[in-house]
Scaffold this motif. Structure first.
Motif, PDB file in Angstrom:
ATOM      1  N   GLN A 108     -13.586   1.783  18.747  1.00 43.02           N
ATOM      2  CA  GLN A 108     -12.661   0.665  18.548  1.00 43.02           C
ATOM      3  C   GLN A 108     -13.188  -0.312  17.502  1.00 43.02           C
ATOM      4  O   GLN A 108     -12.421  -0.847  16.690  1.00 43.02           O
ATOM      5  N   LEU A 109     -14.506  -0.545  17.512  1.00 42.43           N
ATOM      6  CA  LEU A 109     -15.101  -1.425  16.500  1.00 42.43           C
ATOM      7  C   LEU A 109     -14.931  -0.839  15.102  1.00 42.43           C
ATOM      8  O   LEU A 109     -14.625  -1.555  14.147  1.00 42.43           O
ATOM      9  N   ASP A 110     -15.168   0.459  14.991  1.00 40.63           N
ATOM     10  CA  ASP A 110     -15.037   1.123  13.702  1.00 40.63           C
ATOM     11  C   ASP A 110     -13.617   0.978  13.166  1.00 40.63           C
ATOM     12  O   ASP A 110     -13.407   0.675  11.980  1.00 40.63           O
ATOM     13  N   ALA A 111     -12.631   1.179  14.041  1.00 37.79           N
ATOM     14  CA  ALA A 111     -11.232   1.027  13.628  1.00 37.79           C
ATOM     15  C   ALA A 111     -10.932  -0.414  13.242  1.00 37.79           C
ATOM     16  O   ALA A 111     -10.139  -0.686  12.326  1.00 37.79           O
ATOM     17  N   LEU A 112     -11.589  -1.350  13.924  1.00 39.80           N
ATOM     18  CA  LEU A 112     -11.380  -2.772  13.675  1.00 39.80           C
ATOM     19  C   LEU A 112     -11.870  -3.165  12.276  1.00 39.80           C
ATOM     20  O   LEU A 112     -11.209  -3.906  11.550  1.00 39.80           O
ATOM     21  N   PHE A 113     -13.032  -2.658  11.869  1.00 39.36           N
ATOM     22  CA  PHE A 113     -13.601  -3.008  10.569  1.00 39.36           C
ATOM     23  C   PHE A 113     -12.951  -2.193   9.440  1.00 39.36           C
ATOM     24  O   PHE A 113     -12.969  -2.616   8.293  1.00 39.36           O
ATOM     25  N   GLY A 114     -12.437  -1.016   9.769  1.00 37.22           N
ATOM     26  CA  GLY A 114     -11.756  -0.200   8.770  1.00 37.22           C
ATOM     27  C   GLY A 114     -12.650   0.835   8.132  1.00 37.22           C
ATOM     28  O   GLY A 114     -13.876   0.777   8.206  1.00 37.22           O
ATOM     29  N   ALA A 115     -12.012   1.786   7.470  1.00 43.24           N
ATOM     30  CA  ALA A 115     -12.741   2.849   6.771  1.00 43.24           C
ATOM     31  C   ALA A 115     -13.310   2.293   5.472  1.00 43.24           C
ATOM     32  O   ALA A 115     -12.609   1.576   4.742  1.00 43.24           O
ATOM     33  N   PRO A 116     -14.582   2.585   5.169  1.00 43.51           N
ATOM     34  CA  PRO A 116     -15.197   2.053   3.934  1.00 43.51           C
ATOM     35  C   PRO A 116     -14.352   2.358   2.700  1.00 43.51           C
ATOM     36  O   PRO A 116     -13.941   3.492   2.472  1.00 43.51           O
ATOM     37  N   GLY A 117     -14.079   1.306   1.919  1.00 41.64           N
ATOM     38  CA  GLY A 117     -13.349   1.483   0.676  1.00 41.64           C
ATOM     39  C   GLY A 117     -11.840   1.472   0.797  1.00 41.64           C
ATOM     40  O   GLY A 117     -11.134   1.399  -0.226  1.00 41.64           O
ATOM     41  N   SER A 118     -11.312   1.537   2.012  1.00 40.52           N
ATOM     42  CA  SER A 118      -9.851   1.547   2.160  1.00 40.52           C
ATOM     43  C   SER A 118      -9.296   0.142   1.928  1.00 40.52           C
ATOM     44  O   SER A 118      -9.975  -0.867   2.146  1.00 40.52           O
ATOM     45  N   ALA A 119      -8.059   0.089   1.503  1.00 40.32           N
ATOM     46  CA  ALA A 119      -7.441  -1.202   1.176  1.00 40.32           C
ATOM     47  C   ALA A 119      -7.317  -2.101   2.394  1.00 40.32           C
ATOM     48  O   ALA A 119      -7.360  -3.334   2.278  1.00 40.32           O
ATOM     49  N   ALA A 120      -7.175  -1.482   3.587  1.00 40.36           N
ATOM     50  CA  ALA A 120      -6.989  -2.271   4.803  1.00 40.36           C
ATOM     51  C   ALA A 120      -8.304  -2.728   5.425  1.00 40.36           C
ATOM     52  O   ALA A 120      -8.303  -3.569   6.318  1.00 40.36           O
ATOM     53  N   ALA A 121      -9.439  -2.181   4.966  1.00 38.90           N
ATOM     54  CA  ALA A 121     -10.725  -2.560   5.519  1.00 38.90           C
ATOM     55  C   ALA A 121     -11.131  -3.944   5.005  1.00 38.90           C
ATOM     56  O   ALA A 121     -10.569  -4.453   4.026  1.00 38.90           O
ATOM     57  N   LEU A 122     -12.126  -4.534   5.659  1.00 45.55           N
ATOM     58  CA  LEU A 122     -12.583  -5.858   5.248  1.00 45.55           C
ATOM     59  C   LEU A 122     -13.046  -5.868   3.801  1.00 45.55           C
ATOM     60  O   LEU A 122     -12.743  -6.799   3.045  1.00 45.55           O
ATOM     61  N   ASP A 123     -13.812  -4.839   3.417  1.00 43.55           N
ATOM     62  CA  ASP A 123     -14.295  -4.836   2.034  1.00 43.55           C
ATOM     63  C   ASP A 123     -13.148  -4.611   1.054  1.00 43.55           C
ATOM     64  O   ASP A 123     -13.182  -5.106  -0.084  1.00 43.55           O
TER      65      ASP A 123
END
Length: 644
Positions: A88-103
């Motif tokens: 759930q945490l991983d989904a919350l932070f998002g996939a690395p590099g994806s537009a929806a992720a924090l980064d």
């Protein structure tokens, strides 16, 4: 035919019939969960052991396999619970590099800054920057709130699991009492099956071990040695849940400081043991829940807090460097450091390194305050460096008072018994020129200063100060939750508790900028004409300038602060969460395989094998027939005798 033969045949029939009954019971319960195969032993009786009698009905299982099954059950519940939250945490932070992720959201924001620097006169470009900044702040807010919702959910689940575990302990004690008072072998085996099933279920909640007693009862203990069941008496487990948790909710062995629930075992004698203390429960869903609530999820919160703090301070703070002064006398080198400090706001700090008595280099940080007593040691969990020393000093009087206040803080530390674990030499300060604008100080530590001092100073004096600190800008502010929402500068202050703790929930775009977007492109502190310099400086501050992030975030290790750009830190956080989720899932898969293997091993010894039981039944039928033929022959002989 002798009477002994008749007696033997009669006894054989009875023994064989009892054995057939046991086999029948095994076959009938082949699919019953928790049923352990029974065997019936026989005992030789009579003259020269010529007779036979039924012995005890025993349960056939491998005790070592049962012990391993409980160990793996506990481990599987532990890894499964952790893997679920990690996912759930991983989904919350998002996939690395994806537009929806924090980064991804952060990259969108920084790209809009580049576009603004190239087109500073565009009102639309300025609006886009603020919109993207607001989206970034909102995403950090949402992620941080979700983390606390997960903690609250774990807190609630701990209460549910505690009640279930307490009920199971009571059941074990009740079954112990029944076993003590049962003489029927078949009923006794059924009760023992039930007890084993209850203990197996209990092992999913916590790591337990059992000790068999001579009277047939078992004692149940945690692997840390706490006795939970002793014969017919069981401890009562309770959980004093605290409802919704927030970033300041923490566990403490001091009940007056603890702001989360804990598991209390009330022993039959009235004594109480805190099973929520570190190491009291080492596996099972309860141990996983405590670790998630008190370590893993708070670390995720700290990562978000650090990211929010880095975003804010990277745009408002400037670094002031000092010099390292080295002298050599009779071959012995000694060092101190000199730095000129401007006016400091609460939370601004000066840091230098000192070599302690074990030749370990430690950071010493002096934090400006207006409310904390001089020399107050800030707890490691609230600081950037968990292995360093952070002291407060009263900076309310301005630079002309810094020497007096810092010296008072250092004197307090030097005389405090709490200074012993740091193994630092006596810290001191030498006064230099001081004006209302700045103060020059030389920081000493018995000549064992290891680096030049540096200070982090917040340039804007308030959220509405949009030009004075050029190019620094309070783009992000700390908005209080209490109505009306009041923005304030983020300075890392400790005056009302750690400002960093929970900042991810409060970070917001400075409302003053919404009414004056031209501040984003002001040419200087005095010239508001449009220029791309400030937008480019903000971009550089976020993408290139190195920031110091706390070791408590777990990025780069937990023993020293971590340096990276804000963008780099965001990428590292997301990658770290992804790796943690992947590792947790892999560990759970391995543990589930180990559990399946343990279940198969136990079932192989304790389960009913229909083929084997049918083979046993055929042998018993043959024996029964042989004994019956003896009795039939005896009957025929008696009939012949009676007819003579």
């Amino acid at each position: 035919m002798s009477l002994n033969a008749l007696s033997t045949a009669t006894a054989g029939l009875a023994a064989t019939q009892a054995a057939i009954n046991v086999v029948s019971q095994n076959v009938a319960n082949a699919g019953t969960a928790g049923y352990v195969k029974r065997t019936l032993s026989t005992v030789a009786t009579g003259t020269n052991n010529s007779g036979v009698a039924t012995g005890a009905i025993t349960r056939s299982f491998d005790a070592a396999a049962l012990k391993q099954l409980r160990l793996e059950t506990s481990g599987a519940a532990y890894t499964s619970t952790k893997a679920g939250i990690a996912s759930q945490l991983d989904a919350l932070f998002g996939a690395p590099g994806s537009a929806a992720a924090l980064d991804g959201t952060l990259n969108t924001f920084t790209q809009s800054l580049q576009e603004l620097s190239a087109n500073p006169t565009s009102a639309a470009a300025r609006t886009t920057v603020l919109s993207n900044a607001s989206a970034l702040a909102s995403q950090i807010n949402g992620a941080a709130n979700a983390v606390q919702n997960l903690r609250t959910g774990v807190e609630a689940q701990l209460g549910t699991d505690t009640r279930s575990a307490s009920t199971l302990l009571s059941s074990v004690a009740s079954l112990n009492a029944k076993i003590q008072n049962t003489t029927d072998a078949a009923s006794l085996a059924d009760l023992q099956d039930q007890r084993d099933q209850v203990i197996n279920t209990l092992s999913g909640y916590m790591d337990v071990q059992t000790v068999d007693q001579r009277d047939g009862t078992v004692s149940v203990l945690t692997r840390s040695g706490v006795t939970l069941v002793d014969r017919g008496s069981a401890a009562v487990l309770t959980f004093d849940g605290h409802g919704s948790l927030n970033p300041n909710s923490t566990y403490s062995t001091d009940p007056t400081q603890r702001t989360v629930g804990t598991i209390t075992a009330t022993l039959p004698g009235g004594g109480k043991i805190d099973l929520g203390a570190p190491g009291a429960i080492r596996s099972g869903s309860l141990a996983a829940g405590i670790e998630l609530r008190d370590q893993i999820l708070p670390q995720a919160q700290r990562q978000l807090d650090d990211l929010a703090g880095g975003l804010a301070s990277a745009l408002t703070n400037t670094s002031v460097g000092g010099t390292l002064n080295t002298t050599t006398t009779n071959g012995v080198t000694a060092s101190d450091t000199t730095i000129t400090l401007p006016k400091m706001q609460p939370g601004n700090s000066v840091t230098f390194q000192v070599t302690d008595s074990t030749n370990t280099v430690r950071n010493v940080t002096l934090v400006a305050s207006t409310t904390q007593s001089n020399g107050t040691i800030i707890p490691a969990g609230q600081t950037t460096d968990a292995s360093g020393l952070t002291l407060t000093f009263n900076a309310s009087g301005g630079p002309t008072t810094y020497f007096t206040q810092i010296q008072a803080a250092l004197n307090t530390f030097n005389s405090d018994p709490a200074s012993a674990p740091y193994k630092l030499p006596a810290l001191g300060v030498t006064n230099g020129p001081a004006t209302a604008a700045n103060a020059t100080l030389t920081l000493t530590a018995g000549g064992r200063v290891a680096s030049a001092a540096t200070a982090s100073i917040t340039q804007p004096t308030s959220p509405s100060d949009l030009t004075t600190g050029y190019p620094q800008l309070a783009l992000f502010t700390d908005v209080s939750a209490a109505p009306p929402p009041t923005p304030r500068l983020f300075t890392g202050s400790f005056d009302s508790g750690s400002q960093l703790t929970g900042f991810a929930q409060r970070i917001s775009v400075n409302p003053a900028l919404s009414g004056d977007t031209t501040a984003l492109t002001a040419s200087s502190a005095t010239d508001k004409s449009a220029s791309g310099g400030r937008a480019q400086a903000i971009f550089t501050a976020l993408t290139s300038a190195q920031q110091t992030f706390s070791s408590s975030s777990g990025i780069g290790g937990v023993s020293a602060p971590y340096r990276a750009s804000v963008v780099g830190f965001a990428q590292d956080v997301i990658a770290s969460q992804g790796a943690a989720a992947s590792n947790a899932a892999a560990l759970d898969d391995t543990q589930q395989t180990a559990l399946s293997t343990a279940q198969s091993r136990f079932s192989a010894g304790a389960g009913v094998n229909i083929d084997q039981e049918m083979s046993n039944l055929i042998a018993l039928q043959t024996a029964y027939g042989a004994n019956a033929r003896v009795l039939t022959a005896a009957r025929d002989m008696l009939n012949q005798l009676l007819q003579i």
